[in-house]
Structures are given as C-alpha cells and as structure tokens.
Enzyme design. Structure first.
Site, mmCIF file in Angstrom:
data_model
loop_
_atom_site.group_PDB
_atom_site.id
_atom_site.type_symbol
_atom_site.label_atom_id
_atom_site.label_comp_id
_atom_site.label_asym_id
_atom_site.label_seq_id
_atom_site.Cartn_x
_atom_site.Cartn_y
_atom_site.Cartn_z
ATOM 1 N N ASP A 478 0.853 -1.188 0.000
ATOM 2 C CA ASP A 478 0.000 0.000 0.000
ATOM 3 C C ASP A 478 0.891 1.242 0.000
ATOM 4 O O ASP A 478 2.070 1.167 0.360
ATOM 5 C CB ASP A 478 -0.896 -0.026 1.237
ATOM 6 C CG ASP A 478 -1.739 1.222 1.365
ATOM 7 O OD1 ASP A 478 -2.411 1.574 0.391
ATOM 8 O OD2 ASP A 478 -1.699 1.851 2.448
ATOM 9 N N ASP A 675 -1.290 -0.609 6.210
ATOM 10 C CA ASP A 675 -1.417 -0.059 7.560
ATOM 11 C C ASP A 675 -2.832 0.331 7.930
ATOM 12 O O ASP A 675 -3.100 0.625 9.089
ATOM 13 C CB ASP A 675 -0.519 1.181 7.708
ATOM 14 C CG ASP A 675 -1.135 2.402 7.044
ATOM 15 O OD1 ASP A 675 -1.611 2.273 5.902
ATOM 16 O OD2 ASP A 675 -1.142 3.474 7.682
ATOM 17 N N ASP A 679 -6.913 -1.897 4.210
ATOM 18 C CA ASP A 679 -6.005 -2.948 3.759
ATOM 19 C C ASP A 679 -6.328 -4.309 4.369
ATOM 20 O O ASP A 679 -5.724 -5.316 3.981
ATOM 21 C CB ASP A 679 -4.557 -2.581 4.121
ATOM 22 C CG ASP A 679 -4.102 -1.291 3.459
ATOM 23 O OD1 ASP A 679 -4.427 -1.107 2.273
ATOM 24 O OD2 ASP A 679 -3.445 -0.474 4.130
#
Length: 787
Positions: A478, A675, A679
C-alpha cells in the site's frame, strides 16, 4: 398528576415509552388504580425500555406494521416491538472448513477447537477460559512432581530415603489430577481420532501420556507383576513426571494458539464496532428520531451531524460536508460530499451536516463485506501445529505397529518370563516414541524465533507466516502510511511575482489556522517550521470542496483550488501548479487582494528507509506491486521516486483483495504490506499479511506480521528470521525423529540377540527426555541469530 397510558387490547401495557411487566393480576390492578403510586414503589424495575423509533408488528400477521404501539386492526391482538431475526451462529474448523457444527466443540478430523463461522460480538472464549484454567491447575501439581522426579539425582538420594515406600503414592496423587482432569480433553480427542481413524497430534499426546501413566500406575500399585529386569536397585521406575509434563506443555501450546485466534476474532469485532449503534432517521412528517442501526431500511432518510460516523451506505440528498474515508480508501485527505455523492458506512463526517438516503444496509454494506472477506481469508489459514499433525499421520500407526510387533515377537519367541518381557519392551517402545520432542520441535523454535523477532521490531503471529516468508516472491504494498508517512506535509512554497515567500505563506497560514481541514493543519505546521507565525484572521468563510477565504491584516485572502480562484475572477494556474501536481502534490492556490500570490504544495512524504528496503527486496528477486486508493498522478509520482514499475491506483478494499487473489492464482507466493483498515481484506487474503505498527489496530490484528517501527526494512529482517527459524525447525524435527529411529529398535529388543541387552522403560524415558533437551537447546540458538 396525569399519567399517559396506552394499554393495547389484550396485550402489553406501554407507559411513557416503556413496556410494563406485572408479576400477577393484583399488580396490574394496583397500577390501574393508582399508576403514580405503583411506579414510585416499583421504580425502574417495573418496566423495560423500548428503543426510540421501534416499529410494532402483529405476532399473528407480520405484514401489519405500525410506528407506535396499539392493537392489530385485523385480529385485535396487541402489537409487539419489532426485533431483528436472531442470526444462527455456525461453528467451523479453521483447518477443515467442511466441518460445520451448530455449537462449539472440537474438530473430528484434527481435534482443533471450532470457531464461529460468522463474526459474533461475545468477548468471552469458553475454550480459552477452560484451557487456561486447566493449565494453571496442572502447574500446581506438575512443578512438585518434577522436583520429586529430579530428586534422585541428589547425592545419597535423601528424598527417597525420607519418603520411602510412600514416594510412588505421592507421585501418583500428584500426576492423577493432571493426566485425568487437566489432560482430559486431549484423552478424549485422542480416543476420537483413533475411533474415526483421523490420527493427529492428539493421538500422540493421548498415547504417550496414557501409556506412561498406566505403566507407572501398575508399578505403584502392583509392582510385583513386573519382572526383575525392569528394576533399578530393586525399585520399579516411575514415569508420572513425563506424563504430567507432556500434559502441561500441550496445555500451554493450546492457550497460546487460542489467544492468537481470539485476537483474530477481536479484529473483526473492531471492524464491526466502527459502525455507529444508532442512526437519526427523518420521518415522512418531517420529525426526527434516533433508531437502532438494525431498524434502518433501504430508502430511509438519515441525518448526519458534524463528527458523526455514517451509519450505512447511501447517497447525499441534501447539504454538503467533507467525509474522512481513510478507513476505506486509505487517503488521509477528507473527500467533499455534495448532493448526489455516495457515502460509505463507518466513514466519519467532518464539520458539515447533510441528509442521506440509505441504499445498502445490514450485510450489504461495504463494512460488512470487508468483515466477511477478512473472516473467510483468515479462517483458511492452517494452525501452528499442522507440521506435527502431518507427520503424525504416518508416525503414530508406525509406532503402534512396532509396539504390537514387539509384544507378539517376545510372547512367541522370547525367554521366560515371556509375557512380562513382552509387556516391558512394548511399553519401552511407546515411551521412547512419546511425542514430547516431536511436540516441542516446532513450538520451541517458533517461541524463540518470534521472541528474537520481537526484540528487532518484527512481531510474528504464527508459524505459517514464518514458513511462507522465506518463499515469498511477490510483495503487494500500500502507499499511504506504508511507503509514505500517511500525514500531509507542506513540501513546496512558490510565490508569484510581486510577493515574497514569507508574506504569501504568512497570509495563507493565518487563514488556514481557522480551518479544521487536514491540508490546513499541514500548511499551518509548515509555516511554523519555517519560522512564520500566522496572525489572526477575520471574516473567515469555508467554501465546501473549494477552499477558504477571509481577511488577514486588512487584506482579502483566498486559499484553495482553481474553482475558488475562478470565483475570485482569477486564473491561478501556472507552470508551477502543473509541476507540483506532476510530482504528486496537492496544489493550493493563494490570492491576496485580487491578485494571484503563489501556490503551496502539500504531499505525503515517502518514509525514510523505504527506498533501501525495496532495493534490498528486489535484489532478492521479489516482484513489488503498489496498490493504492489514491489518485493515479500521486501514485505514479511515488512509484517513480521508489523505482516501482507496477502499480494500480484508485483501488477500493474489495479490489485490493482481488489483486492479491489474482497474483495467487498465477502461482505467486504473495505478501501484502499495509497499515489501514482498508487494507485488512488484502492482508488477510495474502499468504502473509504484513502490517505497519504505526497503522490501525484492525490492520495489525488482521496481519500475520507486524513491523512495530513501521519501517519496510523490517520485511527484510522478517525474511532472514523466517530462514533461520525454519532451518531450526527442520533440525529439531530431524533430531526428534533420529532418537526414535535409533531408539525404537533398541527398545524393541534389537540388541538382545547379539548382546543380551534390553532397554528398560527407565532408559527409554531418559532417552526421550534427552531428545527433548536437545530440541530445546537447538531452539535456543535462535536467540543469537543475525537479522
């Protein structure tokens, strides 16, 4: 005092929104005679609350629905409060999803505790509570039993002389509650595994503890039935200590495993907890009421006030605001919402207010979909004991066959007393093959390895993650909060002709100081970092989705996007703004007294060490793919800076998980690093989920590995830890089996024909203990592993 009373025909009594309950006809009569006095005597216990906005239905005809209590116009019965239909909880095995039960228990195939198939809100875990109680109980008896068992090493054996013939009975009294009560679940699962011929780790545990305890019981109560060849100094050796030790060790492993699985369910409960419990519904007559979220229906109009969480998925029908959608997109900057814009449940409203129409409620919301995906993906993972279980599938039958063969061979061809020799040698085979070392081989390496990782800032949830980390060939990462800091920061200040950087920044920061927008905070913080203290502003006005305007030290100032400057009849676009946007920055245009004054660039800076980490991973042949909910221009800018060649931008949580699944379908071993809450589905869908310790709790609970410092270089350390731990596990398994391969034939009597040597159960127990010690000593070497 007049008391409002609505007493439906033939049914419940509703008084001031509370349902009254009468313990007898006399109570009801006293209430009707003097309601006020009755309520004063009974107090709050006389009634139970009915939630505001509750709908009322007829128990005989569910199609009859009313917004207030009363009687059914068809049958005359009292209407009852509408309650959501109870959801039936199903229980399944995390290792064998085909096993589904209506209540908790253990898996008939592997013996693992079943867990809820759907997310439940109950915090208590009865299986964990029971195992913790049994473990604490076993320690009370195992510790003194262990000390007694080791006391024969003292010079002169003073304990044996002091206790004399009572020593075996004391050990029996200490071992019996441990084996028969604390270890009862393992005995039951072991028996069930044999009955269904699904041999697993519990087969080994039950067999080892049962044989050791049974032999020692006979040796304590009737030692005369055993031959002289098994005696040492005229005394029959006892094996209560190994039996109790195995039970305590396995109980500890169960407690650790169940705690880890409980945290997984806690993460899902945390996801559900993001949604508000109540919603403010607007009635058709214009009135408003707070109703439980379970009573919100598709088409209902809901009011969102500043700072509230959006209750369900829907569309804005009136008003405007900004909504923090970071839990879905990962983007730290709130999104402007006006009439016709979509809003997502559990996202947080900013300072504005608006009306929305519910479009997806209950299990259809995006939050519910995220919970389902995380639950399904996590349930597919194998437990920590699966390596030993896999081995046990052939090891247990082989040992049992060897023991039976030994018994028959000694009965048929052995010297007298043939039967006694047969029993002793068969017992020796079973004891030396006791699963203590095999049970220790994997957990000890995992325990020491994860401890070593924790000291380096790498938290590992289970053995599966460590096993797969060394095989990872693809890393999906990410952007926001993982590759970047996750917080907007003022990175560029460009002044137009006729203005100084300090004057332009001073005016912009003064105006933004009155705003609650994250970009405003970044500008104010950036100004102060550059030594510019913003003055007070007046006539402040916030223009939703465009920017802010006001007066600073007698000058008209506007800060925002191009649309805001067009309202000021200015064109603030320039080569500077294009350059800042190309670099992935948000360009904030500044106008002072009707003149373009410059542009401010706000961006999410790349984390220190991210470039080094990705370079090291690519050097190991790992393919890096960036997947983010941010816009493509920002994503491409970060990708160029970090040398990432593959990226997918503007991706929502379900799509992130789909990207991971697509890579897995190509045969790739995939790790996902992220994080945010957004996600969580992708973290759970990957072979190994890696969460930043600087991110959300839900992301960390959904991941297999957490990097406490939020530094991607921790992934490199995690791979080194994986290699060292798996190498250590393989060594442990080798030594555990080496002792059995060498010891079982000797215990069976292989040395008797040429040398006349028999391995007594005592020596077999010593060999078994030595194998455990060697496994523990080898595992402890991981504390010095270089990461």
């Amino acid at each position: 005092m007049k008391v409002d009373l609505d007493r439906p025909k033939g049914g419940k009594t509703i008084h001031q929104g509370r349902e009254l309950g009468f313990c007898s006809p006399g109570c009801k009569a006293r209430f009707e005679a003097d309601p006020e006095q009755y309520l004063q005597r009974r107090g709050p216990a006389a009634s139970k609350p009915v939630a505001p906005g509750t709908r009322w239905v007829c128990p005989m005809d569910p199609e009859v629905i009313s917004d207030r209590p009363g009687s059914c116009p068809k049958c005359g019965m009292a209407l009852e409060p509408e309650t959501p239909a109870p959801v039936k909880t199903e229980w399944t095995c995390p290792m064998h999803p085909q096993i589904v039960r209506d209540q908790p228990g253990s898996c008939p195939i592997c013996g693992m505790a079943l867990e809820p198939r759907t997310v439940v809100h109950e915090e208590a875990n009865p299986e964990l509570t029971d195992m913790e109680r049994r473990f604490r109980f076993s320690l009370i008896f195992t510790v003194p039993l262990f000390l007694l068992g080791m006391s024969d090493l003292l010079p002169g054996m003073p304990v044996q002389h002091a206790l004399g013939r009572w020593l075996p009975f004391i050990e029996l009294a200490l071992a019996t509650p441990v084996v028969l009560w604390a270890g009862f679940p393992f005995l039951v699962r072991g028996w069930r595994s044999v009955a269904t011929w699904n041999l697993n780790m519990f087969t080994l545990i039950a067999l080892g503890t049962g044989v050791a305890y049974s032999f020692s019981l006979v040796a304590s109560v009737a030692p005369g039935v055993l031959p002289e060849s098994v005696r040492q100094h005229g005394v029959v050796p006892l094996y209560f200590e190994p039996a109790a030790f195995i039970v305590s060790l396995v109980l500890l492993g169960q407690v650790l495993e169940l705690r880890a699985r409980a945290k997984t369910r806690g993460a899902l409960r945390a996801l559900l907890g993001l949604a508000p419990k109540m919603a403010r519904r607007v009635r058709e007559d214009g009135g408003e009421e707070d109703v439980p979220l379970s009573l919100v229906r598709v088409g209902d109009v809901l009011r969102l006030r500043p700072g509230e969480a959006v209750p369900v998925d829907g569309v804005v029908v009136e008003g405007s605001s900004t909504v923090d959608e970071s839990m879905v997109t990962g983007e730290s900057i709130p999104v402007a919402k006006q009439k016709g814009a979509k809003v997502i449940g559990a996202t947080v409203n900013g300072t504005g207010a608006f009306l929305m129409r519910a479009e997806r409620v209950g299990d259809a919301t995006m939050l519910a979909q995220i919970v389902r995906m995380v639950s399904t993906a996590q349930r597919s993972r194998a437990p920590i004991q699966r390596i030993a279980d896999r081995v046990a599938a052939w090891f247990v039958p082989a040992v049992a066959l060897c023991a039976a063969t030994t018994f028959v061979a000694w009965v048929v061809a052995g010297p007298q007393p043939a039967l006694a020799h047969a029993i002793v040698n068969a017992v020796s085979v079973l004891i030396i093959a006791c699963p203590c070392a095999l049970g220790l081989a994997t957990p000890m390496s995992i325990m020491v390895g994860t401890g070593r990782g924790a000291s380096m800032g790498v938290l590992v949830r289970n053995a599966e993650a460590l096993e797969l980390m060394e095989k990872i060939d693809t890393l999906v990462v990410d952007k926001t909060g993982t590759l970047t800091e996750g917080k907007p920061k003022l990175v560029a200040v460009e002044a137009a002709a006729g203005f100084t950087v300090e004057d332009m920044l001073r005016a912009a920061a003064a105006l933004e100081r009155a705003s609650e927008h994250p970009l405003a905070h970044a500008i104010v913080a950036g100004a102060r970092e550059r030594g510019v203290e913003p003055p007070a502003a007046s006539s402040f006005q916030s223009v939703t989705g465009k920017g802010v305007r006001g007066e600073v030290e007698g000058k008209r100032v506007a800060v925002g996007n191009a649309a805001l400057l067009r309202e000021e009849r200015l064109d603030g676009e320039s080569a500077d703004t294009d350059r800042l946007r190309a670099a992935g920055q948000t360009a904030m245009l500044v106008a002072i007294d009707g003149r373009p004054a410059g542009v401010l660039g706000v961006a999410d800076p790349v984390k220190a060490g991210a470039a080094d980490a990705l370079r090291a991973l690519r050097a190991e042949g790992i393919r890096v793919v960036m997947v983010t909910g941010d816009g493509r221009a920002t994503a491409e800018s970060v990708a160029r800076e970090l040398g990432i060649e593959e990226l997918e931008a503007e991706v929502l949580p379900p799509r992130k998980a789909e990207v991971v699944q697509r890579l897995r379908s190509e045969g790739r071993i995939v790790a996902m690093a992220g994080d945010g809450i957004n996600d969580a589905p992708a973290l759970a869908a990957a072979h190994v989920g890696i969460a930043m310790g600087t991110g959300t709790d839900v992301a960390m609970e959904s991941a297999d590995i957490t990097l406490l410092k939020g530094d991607l270089r921790g992934i490199v350390r995690a791979r080194r830890l994986s290699r060292a731990t798996l190498r250590n596990i393989r060594q442990n398994l080798f030594w555990a089996f080496a002792y059995n391969v060498l010891g079982v034939p000797i215990a069976a009597g292989a040395l008797y024909p040429p040398f006349g040597i028999l391995l007594s159960p005592m020596i077999a127990s010593a060999a078994m203990s030595f194998s455990s010690v060697s496994v523990i000593a080898n595992a402890l070497r991981l504390r010095r592993a270089a990461l």
